[in-house]
Design a protein around this motif. Structure first.
Motif, PDB file in Angstrom:
ATOM      1  N   SER A   1       0.843  -1.204   0.000  1.00  0.00           N
ATOM      2  CA  SER A   1       0.000   0.000   0.000  1.00  0.00           C
ATOM      3  C   SER A   1       0.877   1.253   0.000  1.00  0.00           C
ATOM      4  O   SER A   1       2.097   1.169   0.207  1.00  0.00           O
ATOM      5  N   HIS A   2       0.239   2.392  -0.223  1.00  0.00           N
ATOM      6  CA  HIS A   2       1.005   3.649  -0.200  1.00  0.00           C
ATOM      7  C   HIS A   2       0.056   4.819   0.030  1.00  0.00           C
ATOM      8  O   HIS A   2      -1.177   4.664  -0.070  1.00  0.00           O
ATOM      9  N   THR A   3       0.652   5.954   0.341  1.00  0.00           N
ATOM     10  CA  THR A   3      -0.166   7.173   0.446  1.00  0.00           C
ATOM     11  C   THR A   3       0.443   8.274  -0.421  1.00  0.00           C
ATOM     12  O   THR A   3       0.489   9.445  -0.048  1.00  0.00           O
ATOM     13  N   GLU A   4       0.944   7.845  -1.566  1.00  0.00           N
ATOM     14  CA  GLU A   4       1.463   8.854  -2.502  1.00  0.00           C
ATOM     15  C   GLU A   4       0.278   9.624  -3.093  1.00  0.00           C
ATOM     16  O   GLU A   4      -0.872   9.192  -2.991  1.00  0.00           O
ATOM     17  N   LYS A   5       0.604  10.722  -3.732  1.00  0.00           N
ATOM     18  CA  LYS A   5      -0.499  11.552  -4.255  1.00  0.00           C
ATOM     19  C   LYS A   5      -1.197  10.882  -5.436  1.00  0.00           C
ATOM     20  O   LYS A   5      -2.397  10.961  -5.603  1.00  0.00           O
ATOM     21  N   LYS A   6      -0.384  10.224  -6.255  1.00  0.00           N
ATOM     22  CA  LYS A   6      -0.947   9.579  -7.449  1.00  0.00           C
ATOM     23  C   LYS A   6      -0.824   8.063  -7.313  1.00  0.00           C
ATOM     24  O   LYS A   6      -0.029   7.577  -6.503  1.00  0.00           O
ATOM     25  N   PRO A   7      -1.543   7.321  -8.129  1.00  0.00           N
ATOM     26  CA  PRO A   7      -1.412   5.860  -8.064  1.00  0.00           C
ATOM     27  C   PRO A   7       0.012   5.404  -8.374  1.00  0.00           C
ATOM     28  O   PRO A   7       0.752   6.082  -9.086  1.00  0.00           O
ATOM     29  N   VAL A   8       0.346   4.255  -7.827  1.00  0.00           N
ATOM     30  CA  VAL A   8       1.653   3.646  -8.081  1.00  0.00           C
ATOM     31  C   VAL A   8       1.430   2.420  -8.965  1.00  0.00           C
ATOM     32  O   VAL A   8       0.489   1.653  -8.753  1.00  0.00           O
ATOM     33  N   LEU A   9       2.297   2.239  -9.936  1.00  0.00           N
ATOM     34  CA  LEU A   9       2.174   1.070 -10.802  1.00  0.00           C
ATOM     35  C   LEU A   9       3.021  -0.070 -10.233  1.00  0.00           C
ATOM     36  O   LEU A   9       4.229   0.081 -10.044  1.00  0.00           O
ATOM     37  N   LEU A  10       2.367  -1.195  -9.946  1.00  0.00           N
ATOM     38  CA  LEU A  10       3.117  -2.372  -9.470  1.00  0.00           C
ATOM     39  C   LEU A  10       3.444  -3.238 -10.685  1.00  0.00           C
ATOM     40  O   LEU A  10       2.541  -3.795 -11.306  1.00  0.00           O
ATOM     41  N   ASN A  11       4.718  -3.316 -10.992  1.00  0.00           N
ATOM     42  CA  ASN A  11       5.104  -4.160 -12.127  1.00  0.00           C
ATOM     43  C   ASN A  11       5.402  -5.588 -11.702  1.00  0.00           C
ATOM     44  O   ASN A  11       5.377  -6.501 -12.502  1.00  0.00           O
ATOM     45  N   LYS A  12       5.735  -5.762 -10.430  1.00  0.00           N
ATOM     46  CA  LYS A  12       5.924  -7.118  -9.895  1.00  0.00           C
ATOM     47  C   LYS A  12       5.500  -7.105  -8.444  1.00  0.00           C
ATOM     48  O   LYS A  12       5.701  -6.108  -7.737  1.00  0.00           O
ATOM     49  N   PHE A  13       4.965  -8.207  -7.979  1.00  0.00           N
ATOM     50  CA  PHE A  13       4.352  -8.227  -6.635  1.00  0.00           C
ATOM     51  C   PHE A  13       4.342  -9.660  -6.117  1.00  0.00           C
ATOM     52  O   PHE A  13       3.290 -10.281  -6.000  1.00  0.00           O
ATOM     53  N   ALA A  14       5.516 -10.177  -5.835  1.00  0.00           N
ATOM     54  CA  ALA A  14       5.617 -11.574  -5.385  1.00  0.00           C
ATOM     55  C   ALA A  14       5.022 -11.732  -3.993  1.00  0.00           C
ATOM     56  O   ALA A  14       4.866 -10.766  -3.246  1.00  0.00           O
ATOM     57  N   SER A  15       4.727 -12.971  -3.655  1.00  0.00           N
ATOM     58  CA  SER A  15       4.227 -13.288  -2.318  1.00  0.00           C
ATOM     59  C   SER A  15       5.383 -13.561  -1.376  1.00  0.00           C
ATOM     60  O   SER A  15       5.309 -13.253  -0.191  1.00  0.00           O
ATOM     61  N   ALA A  16       6.405 -14.187  -1.918  1.00  0.00           N
ATOM     62  CA  ALA A  16       7.484 -14.659  -1.039  1.00  0.00           C
ATOM     63  C   ALA A  16       8.812 -14.616  -1.745  1.00  0.00           C
ATOM     64  O   ALA A  16       8.896 -14.773  -2.958  1.00  0.00           O
ATOM     65  N   ASN A  17       9.813 -14.405  -0.933  1.00  0.00           N
ATOM     66  CA  ASN A  17      11.191 -14.410  -1.378  1.00  0.00           C
ATOM     67  C   ASN A  17      11.937 -15.253  -0.350  1.00  0.00           C
ATOM     68  O   ASN A  17      12.073 -14.838   0.792  1.00  0.00           O
ATOM     69  N   LEU A  18      12.369 -16.444  -0.737  1.00  0.00           N
ATOM     70  CA  LEU A  18      13.103 -17.287   0.217  1.00  0.00           C
ATOM     71  C   LEU A  18      14.550 -17.417  -0.216  1.00  0.00           C
ATOM     72  O   LEU A  18      14.897 -17.170  -1.373  1.00  0.00           O
TER      73      LEU A  18
END
Ligand code: DGJ
Length: 725
Positions: free
Chosen positions: A154-171
């Motif tokens: 999540s974020h509270t930036e003024k404009k939307p943020v583009l998520l280009n990658k969003f993994a669940s886990a990094n082991l």
């Protein structure tokens, strides 16, 4: 739950002035995943493996490795962002509202709660520059040694943020070698394993199919450390992404020869525009780890699934007679009335009416038309489904029905009325998969429609006892008339599907639902939250099923596996029935055409199965003899009191003289108890060589074993071992 019973341990740590490394161990009964925050507030994985008896040891782990120096400081990041020290495959990549692509996450705080068997560790990371945050969740199911990992962004930036990658886990795993076992397939060839040493670079397991997502590759895999784990030896991580859509798992062997594992929803064509204050929750990555081989890992998963991961895991299942292969689309009311009688005659619980019962303007007489028009075909069923449900009740059996509510044939009234409900690219040629297209589940109106298919059937027929939910097409020409942002389609589709299934579960919490996808193109633990069982494959050739069911059984419990006796394969009926028994048994053959002896045998087999099904569904499973390596496959189930075990043995090699030369060692018995063995499911007129008056100690059966005398002409042998009281 009483307060005493509910043991809650809660810890909140905020460390703005960390001066030394701090460890955050996430523990289960036997394992540890240890996170570490360094002086610069970077969160990394410092240990993955068997639990140490002394927690202080986790701080010493780092000091005993002499690998190439880690000057990058990010190899073992617990959630590697792109746009800072971006040397490896990232877990997250973003474009901020102002166009900036950097991200540098630092540890802010964490909480750890333990409630009964479950501990949840939540770690908050924040960007140093932008008001952008990631919460990492590590949920440990302590007794089952199963871990779920996911994140919330999540974020509270003024404009939307583009998520280009969003993994669940990094082991991050350390070992001298890593061996990957993963699966490929296609229709009727599901769960074909491949095992290879992981070399440097990235090996990606993924799908881009959208729906029926696992057709070519399921999200199921194992990573062995050191050497390929066997059933009872070796360290192995068995994992999957719980997401009924596009998934992606990257296995990256890095410059230090360690393994970076990044898993989650596939970012393919799915850049996500995240509005300020919106929470983006990723899929769950689930794994279990065993230092005692694959057998234990699979039982961890089975226990977890029955306790938490599927609907009604401790309940019962219905045996059934299905009419798909018996009639295909060619049936009418009187034929079905006959099949209802056959259901009773066979002795199973339920009759399952498959595809072909609906649509009038474009009747569903083959797979070219009618999908989407969910009213009874008046010609075939002049008195509707309700009449059949009543007839079933009159015959003292239950009634179930097939639907494929996410799909539409272009030749249907639904398509004519609502082309805007269909995933398609207007102006482009339509590409069909089994002559059909996928409905746009991102649209709430379509969600209502799909929910309505189930709700309508259930409301009109409260006695309806079972639903087979099919899904035969992949997504082509991905475009939604509802969404403004097309790159959200794959993600919103799965969210829409889960919303529908959730609504169904709220209204019909225990209704048995079978997850089918033109065979096994779909099963994962995201879907099993809503289903009681899945269809492993349309390929029911028992020889093929031995291999497929063997591989599926590393991940899913037998009670979830729908196994039907059909005409597929060259094996005798007994062999086919015995293989179907290793799960939830059903029939899909013309009962009326069975020779007398085969009918009598089937009726007896249903009774035998009824007497053993609880051991198979709720017991511990052991794979005793591997069909990939031996002429005989052998699989055992033992109940929790070690009083009864069922052992299925099959000849899988038809070459001259093949059979069970050596005794097969059993597992999971009580070594100090005595057992009597008897052969069950004998075809009328055949005799057994198993002398049930002899007793063997559990110790003997586990150290020396028993020879089921499998050979040509005796290709399938089912034994029951019972503790002598
Ligand atoms: C595919 C399924 O796998 C089959 O079992 C059957 O239900 C057909 N669809 C019906 O069209």
């Amino acid at each position: 739950m009483s307060i005493l019973k509910k043991l809650v341990v809660c810890l909140l740590v905020t460390s703005p002035f960390l001066t030394h490394a701090q460890t955050i161990p996430v523990l289960s009964k036997h394992n540890a995943l240890v996170l570490e925050v360094d002086a610069k507030k970077r969160l990394a994985i410092s240990y993955f493996g068997e639990k140490l008896s002394n927690e202080a040891g986790y701080r010493q782990v780092k000091g005993v490795y002499r690998q190439a120096e880690d000057y990058t400081l990010v190899n073992n990041s617990a959630y590697l962002p792109a746009g800072s020290v971006n040397l490896f495959e990232p877990a997250i990549a973003v474009v901020h509202g102002d166009g900036n692509t950097s991200l540098d996450l630092e540890y802010v705080s964490h909480t750890a709660n333990t409630e009964g068997n479950i501990s949840l560790t939540t770690i908050v990371l924040k960007d140093k520059l932008y008001p952008f945050q990631v919460k990492l969740f590590y949920k440990s199911y302590i007794a089952e040694d199963v871990m779920e990992i996911w994140t919330s962004i999540s974020h509270t930036e003024k404009k939307p943020v583009l998520l280009n990658k969003f993994a669940s886990a990094n082991l991050y795993l350390k070992s001298d070698e890593f061996w990957l076992r993963n699966y490929h397939g296609d229709w009727a060839r599901e769960m074909q394993p491949e095992e290879e040493k992981i070399t440097h670079g990235i090996k990606t397991l993924d799908t881009k199919l959208g729906t029926r997502a696992n057709l070519f590759q399921p999200p199921l895999f194992m990573v062995s450390l050191g050497k390929p784990a066997t059933e009872d030896e070796g360290s192995v991580l068995v994992g999957s992404v719980s997401w009924t859509g596009n998934f992606r798992v990257d296995l990256e062997l890095d410059n230090q020869d360690n393994l970076r594992l990044t898993a989650g929803i596939n970012n393919y064509q799915s850049a996500y525009t995240l509005k300020p204050k919106e929470e983006f929750e990723t899929a769950k990555f689930i794994y279990t780890f065993s230092t005692k081989g694959k057998s234990l890992a699979s039982r961890n998963f089975h226990n977890w699934a029955r306790n938490y991961g599927m609907v009604d895991g401790h309940g019962s299942r219905l045996t059934l007679l299905n009419n798909w292969e018996a009639t295909y689309f060619d049936f009418n009311e009187s034929k079905l009335a006959g099949l209802l009688k056959d259901t009773k005659k066979l002795g199973v619980d339920l009759f399952l009416l498959d595809d072909g019962w609906f649509a009038n303007k474009y009747p569903r007489n083959d797979d070219n038309a009618g999908l989407g028009d969910w009213e009874e075909n008046r010609k075939k069923l002049p008195n509707g489904i309700s009449y059949l449900v009543k007839e079933a009740t009159a015959n003292d059996v239950k009634f179930g029905i097939w639907i494929e509510p996410e799909m539409v044939n272009p030749k249907s009234e639904l398509y004519e009325k609502h082309p805007e409900w269909v995933i398609r690219q207007p102006g482009r040629e339509e590409h069909y998969f089994r002559n059909q297209l996928v409905l746009d589940l991102t649209n709430p109106k379509v969600q209502d429609f799909v929910f309505g298919v189930v709700d309508d059937l259930m409301t009109k027929n409260p006695a309806m006892a079972y639903i087979k939910w099919d899904c035969n097409a992949v997504i082509y020409n991905a475009q939604s008339a509802f969404l403004t942002n097309q790159s959200h389609l794959y993600i919103e589709y799965v969210r829409g599907l889960y919303k529908i299934l959730q609504r169904i579960r709220v209204k019909y919490p225990t209704l048995p639902l079978m997850l089918c996808s033109g065979g096994g193109g779909r099963v994962d633990y995201g879907a099993l939250q809503y289903f009681t069982e899945y269809w492993p494959s349309d390929n029911t050739d028992p020889l093929e099923r031995i291999y497929m069911q063997w591989e599926y059984s590393y991940f899913f419990p037998a009670m979830a596996s729908s196994n039907h006796v059909t005409e597929w394969g060259k094996q005798p009926l007994k062999y086919r029935i015995d293989v179907a028994m290793m799960g939830k048994m059903g029939y899909d053959i013309v009962i009326g055409k069975l020779p007398e002896k085969e009918l009598a045998f089937s009726q007896q087999a249903v009774r035998v199965y009824d007497s053993l099904k609880n051991v198979i569904w709720h017991g511990d499973q052991y794979r005793l003899s591997d069909p990939w390596k031996n002429a005989v496959a052998s699989v055992q189930y033992v109940d929790s009191t070690q009083s009864t075990a069922v052992i299925f043995n099959y000849l899988v090699n038809s070459r001259y003289g093949q059979g069970s030369v050596l005794p097969i060692r059993m597992k999971g018995l009580d070594p100090s108890a005595n057992y009597r063995l008897r052969e069950v499911n004998l075809f009328p007129g055949t005799k057994t060589s198993v002398d049930s008056s002899v007793t063997y100690s559990g110790d003997f059966l586990m150290k020396i074993g028993f020879n089921p005398a499998v050979r040509s002409g005796r290709g399938s042998v089912v034994l029951v071992a019972e503790k002598v009281k």
